[in-house]
Design an enzyme around this catalytic site. Structure first.
Site, PDB file in Angstrom:
ATOM      1  N   ILE A  34      75.935  50.387  10.815  1.00  0.00           N
ATOM      2  CA  ILE A  34      76.877  49.960  11.864  1.00  0.00           C
ATOM      3  C   ILE A  34      78.240  50.645  11.710  1.00  0.00           C
ATOM      4  CG2 ILE A  34      77.992  47.967  10.749  1.00  0.00           C
ATOM      5  CD1 ILE A  34      77.398  46.371  13.307  1.00  0.00           C
ATOM      6  N   ASN A  89      74.350  52.427  -3.762  1.00  0.00           N
ATOM      7  CA  ASN A  89      75.462  51.842  -4.507  1.00  0.00           C
ATOM      8  C   ASN A  89      74.988  50.546  -5.161  1.00  0.00           C
ATOM      9  OD1 ASN A  89      77.202  53.864  -3.508  1.00  0.00           O
ATOM     10  ND2 ASN A  89      77.626  52.676  -1.659  1.00  0.00           N
ATOM     11  N   HIS A 102      69.888  48.951  -0.875  1.00  0.00           N
ATOM     12  CA  HIS A 102      69.701  49.817   0.295  1.00  0.00           C
ATOM     13  C   HIS A 102      69.999  51.255  -0.073  1.00  0.00           C
ATOM     14  CE1 HIS A 102      73.792  48.149   0.237  1.00  0.00           C
ATOM     15  NE2 HIS A 102      74.195  49.341   0.666  1.00  0.00           N
ATOM     16  N   PHE A 103      69.329  52.149   0.615  1.00  0.00           N
ATOM     17  CA  PHE A 103      69.550  53.577   0.430  1.00  0.00           C
ATOM     18  C   PHE A 103      70.187  54.133   1.691  1.00  0.00           C
ATOM     19  CE2 PHE A 103      66.577  52.490  -2.755  1.00  0.00           C
ATOM     20  CZ  PHE A 103      66.873  53.327  -3.820  1.00  0.00           C
TER      21      PHE A 103
HETATM   22  P1  5GP Z   1      77.295  49.465   0.672  1.00  0.00           P
HETATM   23  O1  5GP Z   1      78.788  49.656   0.628  1.00  0.00           O
HETATM   24  O2  5GP Z   1      76.897  48.066   0.287  1.00  0.00           O
HETATM   25  O3  5GP Z   1      76.546  50.521  -0.090  1.00  0.00           O
HETATM   26  O4  5GP Z   1      76.880  49.714   2.173  1.00  0.00           O
HETATM   27  C1  5GP Z   1      76.667  48.711   3.083  1.00  0.00           C
HETATM   28  C2  5GP Z   1      76.495  49.391   4.418  1.00  0.00           C
HETATM   29  O5  5GP Z   1      75.988  48.453   5.318  1.00  0.00           O
HETATM   30  C3  5GP Z   1      77.811  49.930   5.002  1.00  0.00           C
HETATM   31  O6  5GP Z   1      77.699  51.318   5.257  1.00  0.00           O
HETATM   32  C4  5GP Z   1      77.976  49.114   6.288  1.00  0.00           C
HETATM   33  O7  5GP Z   1      78.513  49.864   7.360  1.00  0.00           O
HETATM   34  C5  5GP Z   1      76.570  48.648   6.571  1.00  0.00           C
HETATM   35  N1  5GP Z   1      76.500  47.368   7.252  1.00  0.00           N
HETATM   36  C6  5GP Z   1      77.159  46.234   6.912  1.00  0.00           C
HETATM   37  N2  5GP Z   1      76.854  45.245   7.762  1.00  0.00           N
HETATM   38  C7  5GP Z   1      75.985  45.773   8.658  1.00  0.00           C
HETATM   39  C8  5GP Z   1      75.308  45.212   9.791  1.00  0.00           C
HETATM   40  O8  5GP Z   1      75.459  44.048  10.163  1.00  0.00           O
HETATM   41  N3  5GP Z   1      74.491  46.044  10.468  1.00  0.00           N
HETATM   42  C9  5GP Z   1      74.310  47.338  10.105  1.00  0.00           C
HETATM   43  N4  5GP Z   1      73.477  48.062  10.843  1.00  0.00           N
HETATM   44  N5  5GP Z   1      74.918  47.890   9.046  1.00  0.00           N
HETATM   45  C10 5GP Z   1      75.752  47.103   8.327  1.00  0.00           C
END
Ligand code: 5GP
Ligand code: ZN
Length: 139
Positions: A34, A89, A102-103
């Site tokens: 997103i 991460n 997540h990747f």
């Molecule tokens: P992290 O920082 O945990 O590695 O990445 C989390 C990712 O999830 C971020 O890039 C963020 O933009 C994405 N993200 C967070 N909430 C949502 C959501 O509700 N929908 C989608 N599609 N992506 C999300």
């Protein structure tokens, strides 16, 4: 820190909140990030709630890994790019904001400025060997 019950990615898996999906099977889901840092930025997750890579069962990781290859292949063909990063991460200090493993698949182009900094340094004599011995104790 979020738990399974308030996990945003579990809610996406359950279709309780919307997402733009690109791939799904019984074990894995891939959807558009997103908040992309480049066009085509895609996330690949296990449907099961696993917080971190080191907590993921190897059998599950094998299935997630297969989907990462599949989706990376599609993203790199679909999005004009000359490379991509695959990023996982783990932990707040590493930038993990969503505690559901997540990747990230992040399309890249030369000089796109997405990641500019790789703060490499050199180990002093013997330190790499010492650290390797310590790591091996836990394998
Ligand atoms: P992290 O920082 O945990 O590695 O990445 C989390 C990712 O999830 C971020 O890039 C963020 O933009 C994405 N993200 C967070 N909430 C949502 C959501 O509700 N929908 C989608 N599609 N992506 C999300
Ligand atoms: Zn979750």
């Amino acid at each position: 820190m979020n738990t399974k019950d308030d996990c945003i990615f579990c809610k996406i898996v359950a279709s309780e909140i919307p997402s733009v999906k690109v791939y799904e099977d019984s074990v894995v889901l891939a959807f558009m990030d997103i908040g992309p840092i480049s066009d085509g930025h895609t996330l690949v997750i296990p449907k099961e709630h696993v917080e971190k890579l080191d907590q993921c069962r190897p059998e599950l990781m094998a299935q997630v890994g297969q989907a990462v290859v599949k989706v990376a292949n599609a993203v790199s063909k679909a999005i004009p790019s000359d490379g991509y990063n695959v990023l996982c991460n783990n932990g707040i200090s590493a930038g993990q904001l969503v505690d559901h493993m997540h990747f990230h698949i992040i399309p890249r182009n030369t000089d796109d400025g997405v990641f500019n900094r790789w703060p490499a340094y050199e180990y002093p004599q013997g330190k790499a060997q010492k650290l390797a011995e310590k790591i091996k104790e836990y394998l």
